[in-house]
Design a protein around this motif. Structure first.
Motif, short mmCIF file in Angstrom:
data_model
loop_
_atom_site.label_atom_id
_atom_site.label_comp_id
_atom_site.label_asym_id
_atom_site.label_seq_id
_atom_site.Cartn_x
_atom_site.Cartn_y
_atom_site.Cartn_z
N LEU A 55 36.16 103.20 9.37
CA LEU A 55 37.00 102.56 8.36
C LEU A 55 38.10 103.50 7.89
O LEU A 55 39.24 103.09 7.64
CB LEU A 55 36.16 102.10 7.17
CG LEU A 55 35.16 100.98 7.45
CD1 LEU A 55 34.29 100.72 6.22
CD2 LEU A 55 35.87 99.72 7.89
N LYS A 56 37.77 104.78 7.79
CA LYS A 56 38.76 105.78 7.38
C LYS A 56 39.90 105.85 8.40
O LYS A 56 41.04 106.10 8.07
CB LYS A 56 38.08 107.14 7.25
CG LYS A 56 38.86 108.15 6.47
CD LYS A 56 38.20 109.51 6.51
CE LYS A 56 37.18 109.68 5.44
NZ LYS A 56 36.67 111.05 5.37
N ARG A 57 39.57 105.61 9.66
CA ARG A 57 40.57 105.65 10.72
C ARG A 57 41.68 104.64 10.48
O ARG A 57 42.84 104.90 10.75
CB ARG A 57 39.90 105.37 12.06
CG ARG A 57 40.85 105.34 13.21
CD ARG A 57 40.08 105.16 14.50
NE ARG A 57 40.99 104.77 15.55
CZ ARG A 57 40.80 103.77 16.38
NH1 ARG A 57 39.72 103.06 16.29
NH2 ARG A 57 41.68 103.49 17.30
N TYR A 58 41.33 103.50 9.94
CA TYR A 58 42.32 102.46 9.71
C TYR A 58 43.02 102.61 8.36
O TYR A 58 44.10 102.10 8.17
CB TYR A 58 41.69 101.08 9.81
CG TYR A 58 41.23 100.78 11.22
CD1 TYR A 58 42.15 100.51 12.22
CD2 TYR A 58 39.89 100.79 11.54
CE1 TYR A 58 41.75 100.26 13.52
CE2 TYR A 58 39.47 100.53 12.84
CZ TYR A 58 40.40 100.26 13.81
OH TYR A 58 40.00 100.02 15.09
N LYS A 59 42.39 103.29 7.44
CA LYS A 59 42.95 103.42 6.10
C LYS A 59 43.72 104.72 5.90
O LYS A 59 44.46 104.85 4.94
CB LYS A 59 41.83 103.34 5.06
CG LYS A 59 41.16 101.97 5.03
CD LYS A 59 40.04 101.95 4.02
CE LYS A 59 39.35 100.60 4.01
NZ LYS A 59 38.23 100.56 3.11
N SER A 60 43.51 105.68 6.77
CA SER A 60 44.14 106.99 6.62
C SER A 60 45.03 107.31 7.82
O SER A 60 44.99 106.62 8.84
CB SER A 60 43.08 108.09 6.52
OG SER A 60 42.28 107.90 5.40
N ASP A 61 45.75 108.36 7.68
CA ASP A 61 46.55 108.88 8.77
C ASP A 61 45.60 109.43 9.85
O ASP A 61 44.67 110.16 9.55
CB ASP A 61 47.45 110.00 8.22
CG ASP A 61 48.33 110.64 9.25
OD1 ASP A 61 48.31 110.22 10.43
OD2 ASP A 61 49.06 111.57 8.88
N ARG A 62 45.82 109.06 11.10
CA ARG A 62 44.95 109.54 12.19
C ARG A 62 44.89 111.05 12.24
O ARG A 62 43.87 111.63 12.59
CB ARG A 62 45.45 109.01 13.53
CG ARG A 62 45.16 107.57 13.75
CD ARG A 62 45.62 107.16 15.10
NE ARG A 62 47.07 107.32 15.18
CZ ARG A 62 47.82 106.92 16.18
NH1 ARG A 62 47.25 106.33 17.20
NH2 ARG A 62 49.12 107.09 16.17
N THR A 63 45.98 111.71 11.88
CA THR A 63 46.01 113.16 11.91
C THR A 63 44.95 113.75 10.99
O THR A 63 44.27 114.71 11.35
CB THR A 63 47.41 113.68 11.48
OG1 THR A 63 48.39 113.01 12.26
CG2 THR A 63 47.52 115.16 11.64
#
Length: 80
Positions: A55-63
């Motif tokens: 979920l963090k992958r979609y809500k945050s910057d991938r970097t």
């Protein structure tokens, strides 16, 4: 079975990467119990387990998210 295994041939060490994340909100309680059981099985077998919160992958910057994974890998493999 793990989602991914990161292995260092130089160090002959590896750790598991679980993509679904330990705080997944999409699983029913029964699946959460299975996930906890799975985690404990990996730990009893001596594996280091890293949970990648998808979920963090979609809500945050991938970097940022991949940076956290890299940081964990650097610390893990620096122990040898």
């Amino acid at each position: 079975m793990a989602d991914f295994v990161l292995y260092s041939e130089r160090d002959d060490r590896a750790f598991l990467i679980e993509i679904d994340g330990k705080n997944s909100v999409v699983l029913v309680n029964e699946d959460n119990d299975r996930q906890t059981e799975r985690y404990l099985t990996f730990r009893r077998a001596g594996w280091d387990v890293y949970y990648y919160d998808y979920l963090k992958r979609y809500k945050s910057d991938r970097t940022i998210v991949f940076g956290e994974l890299k940081e964990h890998a650097d610390k893990f493999f620096a122990l040898s």
